[in-house]
Design a protein around this motif. Structure first.
Motif, short mmCIF file in Angstrom:
data_model
loop_
_atom_site.label_atom_id
_atom_site.label_comp_id
_atom_site.label_asym_id
_atom_site.label_seq_id
_atom_site.Cartn_x
_atom_site.Cartn_y
_atom_site.Cartn_z
N TYR B 113 0.85 -1.19 0.00
CA TYR B 113 0.00 0.00 0.00
C TYR B 113 0.88 1.24 0.00
CZ TYR B 113 -3.68 -3.23 1.33
OH TYR B 113 -4.57 -4.27 1.35
N SER B 114 0.52 2.22 -0.81
CA SER B 114 1.33 3.45 -0.86
C SER B 114 0.43 4.67 -0.68
CB SER B 114 2.05 3.59 -2.20
OG SER B 114 3.01 2.57 -2.36
N ILE B 115 0.97 5.63 0.05
CA ILE B 115 0.36 6.96 0.09
C ILE B 115 1.08 7.78 -0.95
CG2 ILE B 115 0.07 9.07 1.46
CD1 ILE B 115 -0.10 7.16 3.94
N ILE B 116 0.35 8.22 -1.97
CA ILE B 116 0.96 8.97 -3.06
C ILE B 116 0.56 10.43 -2.93
CG2 ILE B 116 1.08 9.23 -5.58
CD1 ILE B 116 0.57 6.19 -5.78
N SER B 117 1.55 11.26 -2.64
CA SER B 117 1.25 12.68 -2.44
C SER B 117 1.48 13.47 -3.73
CB SER B 117 2.09 13.26 -1.30
OG SER B 117 3.46 13.03 -1.55
N ASN B 118 2.41 13.00 -4.57
CA ASN B 118 2.63 13.67 -5.85
C ASN B 118 1.69 13.06 -6.89
OD1 ASN B 118 3.43 14.89 -8.17
ND2 ASN B 118 5.46 13.94 -8.23
N THR B 119 0.49 13.62 -6.99
CA THR B 119 -0.51 13.02 -7.89
C THR B 119 -0.38 13.53 -9.32
OG1 THR B 119 -2.10 14.70 -7.21
CG2 THR B 119 -2.18 12.60 -6.04
N LYS B 120 0.66 14.35 -9.58
CA LYS B 120 0.89 14.81 -10.96
C LYS B 120 1.38 13.68 -11.85
CE LYS B 120 3.53 18.18 -9.77
NZ LYS B 120 4.48 19.31 -9.73
N THR B 121 1.98 12.67 -11.24
CA THR B 121 2.44 11.53 -12.04
C THR B 121 1.58 10.30 -11.78
OG1 THR B 121 4.13 11.15 -10.36
CG2 THR B 121 4.83 12.30 -12.35
#
Lengths: 356, 356
Positions: B113-121
């Motif tokens: 599971y990952s928390i993705i904070s840079n949602t531009k990619t």
């Protein structure tokens, strides 16, 4: 002389044998080519050569022929005059575009008189209103609006696509093409550093051609560190105008900026090596998104008028400087041409065959 | 579970230490990263990772940090999960563009599971009408319309600017990007030759991906001669899609055609060498007017819809094939990633973390 045909002796510089390694004067010979009739055959132009241009690319044409080469860069023929760019005066014309008395520049042979049958690479020198005719028939003709001008102008503007404020590096910067690239870069609002091979040349770059900085590559053990020394270069080089190849290219690749551009005009440090040096830092091209592009002046001749329109006003205003190294007389042609490869020339190397 | 927050164990693959030379499995470790709350902070997305992409460029991120690098390619942090492209399912979203249940692809971490904070990619996988959803959530998602798809599509069409009938050569041609480039080249009406590192891969290129010819570079002593063997290549290579670097690049430069283009996508043969091999034939770029250009997929994400519009119909018609090499389970991730550098994988190497 109407109706009669004059004959003249025709001194020539011929290739004696194909060259491997560094060219020597003995690879070229000055000889009397016999008599030439001063009459142009139909479809050709007979030109009296005035100035001949010594250019590094000519080294490639001294090597044995290779399969599949570009005819513009075909090997010279041992025993025949070598070819190159020059400025001349039309003595007789068998084509409509040129007439007797016209000054022209283009591809000619190293001899006093040449019959030029390929007139596609021959250009009339016009525009005598804006610039004194002497500029054209003299060296500025060969330089700024001739082959080095075409090479520098389109190589810099078209291949490098400069933007104001970008950081430009030019190698062999005091040479025929380099000195113009530096000046075009300053006119475009760039910061420009140049490298050259002597203290005198470095001084010229700064005092005469307006480079922001310059260094003598022969005094640098670490070219990478040399490049990093300049004010803006720690941020990276946006544009590299490549004239030398080898270690300098590697150092630039270590200092290139994202979206950097490298115009590959020449690689004079490599031409006389049997095995070219390896370039190790090409992987930098990937993450830095570098575009490296080879080009030759021939491809831009069709756009020659753009150069005239843009550059002639600067010439007129005295905003473009040029330094030439003139060898007087065809006899001194071999030494002048061979001297390019040891950097003996200061500025554009020309051979003056005649002055009118 | 409305209102409650579930916690899950979160297995991870971490870098144990920076790598010099070839990476070994021991440079990576699978560990229990502790419990993760399945709740996305405001501005981030919490993703369950399904498939992780193994890509050669990740080798660079295993090296110690260098000054001035691109943040997209920053070094991994020893002791932390490595990052890469992947396909996942949104579990919880703190941004408006994504909602729970969406399938997505983009930059994620090697963990369950990952928390993705840079949602531009990060990109939503849509278009479920034209192509079965399973294509997207499966490997075709990662490949054709994910990072390798973006790389191959824009690298070929934008950087190489192909014309119908041109001669194309692709190295590492059975890899994730190469197999797509070859197929895009055939769709563009080009003649395509590929190189790969085993008989099985060479067969795949011809039977599955429609390459006109293919060869095993490991069986060739003279790559220059190998390239000359192909039907059209004696006339020269118009387009080289560069994935390997080193000797292959030199061989291509010896066989490049006037106005040839080289898209520098990767140089996998060099990444594990402390000193990259020298490339000796760059002077060919001058007279051949070659454009060699590095690029990275990140620069093309803004044009992602062009790829979808053009490629999805081909996927729908079954005109694009893909071959993947799936390692099942995060435990097998290290071996899968390291195996890239010995060419162990056949086709696109993926790690399946979970299937839904």
């Amino acid at each position: 002389m109407a109706g009669s045909v004059t004959e003249m002796e025709n001194k020539q510089v011929v290739l004696t044998e194909y060259v491997t390694g560094f060219p020597k004067e003995s690879h070229l010979a000055v000889r009397n080519g016999g008599k030439i009739q001063l009459k142009a055959p139909q479809g050709s132009v007979l030109v009296k050569n005035l100035y001949l241009s010594c250019d590094p690319y000519m080294r490639g044409r001294m090597s044995p022929p290779k399969a599949g080469g570009d005819p513009n860069f075909a090997s010279f023929t041992p025993g025949s005059p070598i070819q190159g760019f020059g400025v001349g005066k039309v003595v007789d014309s068998g084509v409509a575009e040129f007439k007797s008395g016209d000054f022209v520049w283009g591809v000619t042979s190293w001899e006093e008189y040449s019959i030029i049958s390929n007139t596609k690479t021959l250009f009339k020198i016009t525009n005598t209103e804006d610039v004194p005719l002497s500029y054209y028939t003299g060296l500025l003709g060969v330089m700024v609006v001739g082959m080095p001008g075409v090479t520098a102008y389109f190589g810099f503007h078209d291949v490098c696509a400069p933007k104001k404020g970008e950081y430009v590096f030019v190698s062999a910067a005091s040479g025929a093409v380099g000195q113009l690239v530096g000046q075009f870069a300053k006119l475009a609002g760039c910061y420009v550093v140049g490298s050259a091979g002597s203290k005198q040349k470095v001084e010229l770059l700064k005092s005469k051609f307006g480079f922001d900085e310059a260094f003598n590559y022969k005094e640098e053990n670490d070219l990478d560190a040399a490049l990093k020394r300049y004010r803006y270069f720690p941020e990276g080089i946006d544009i590299y105008f490549e004239n030398v190849g080898g270690k300098m290219l590697d150092a630039v690749l270590s200092n290139i900026r994202v979206h950097g551009r490298i115009a590959v005009c020449g690689m004079i440090s490599q031409y006389n090596l049997e095995h070219h040096e390896g370039v190790h830092n090409l992987a930098a091209m990937i993450y830095k998104r570098v575009r490296m592009q080879g080009f030759v002046s021939f491809d831009y001749f069709a756009r020659y008028s753009e150069l005239l329109d843009d550059v002639v006003p600067y010439v007129k205003e005295g905003k473009i400087a040029y330094v030439e190294d003139v060898a007087e007389g065809l006899e001194n042609g071999p030494a002048a041409l061979v001297g390019l490869f040891s950097g003996r020339n200061v500025g554009k190397q020309v051979v003056a065959v005649a002055h009118e």
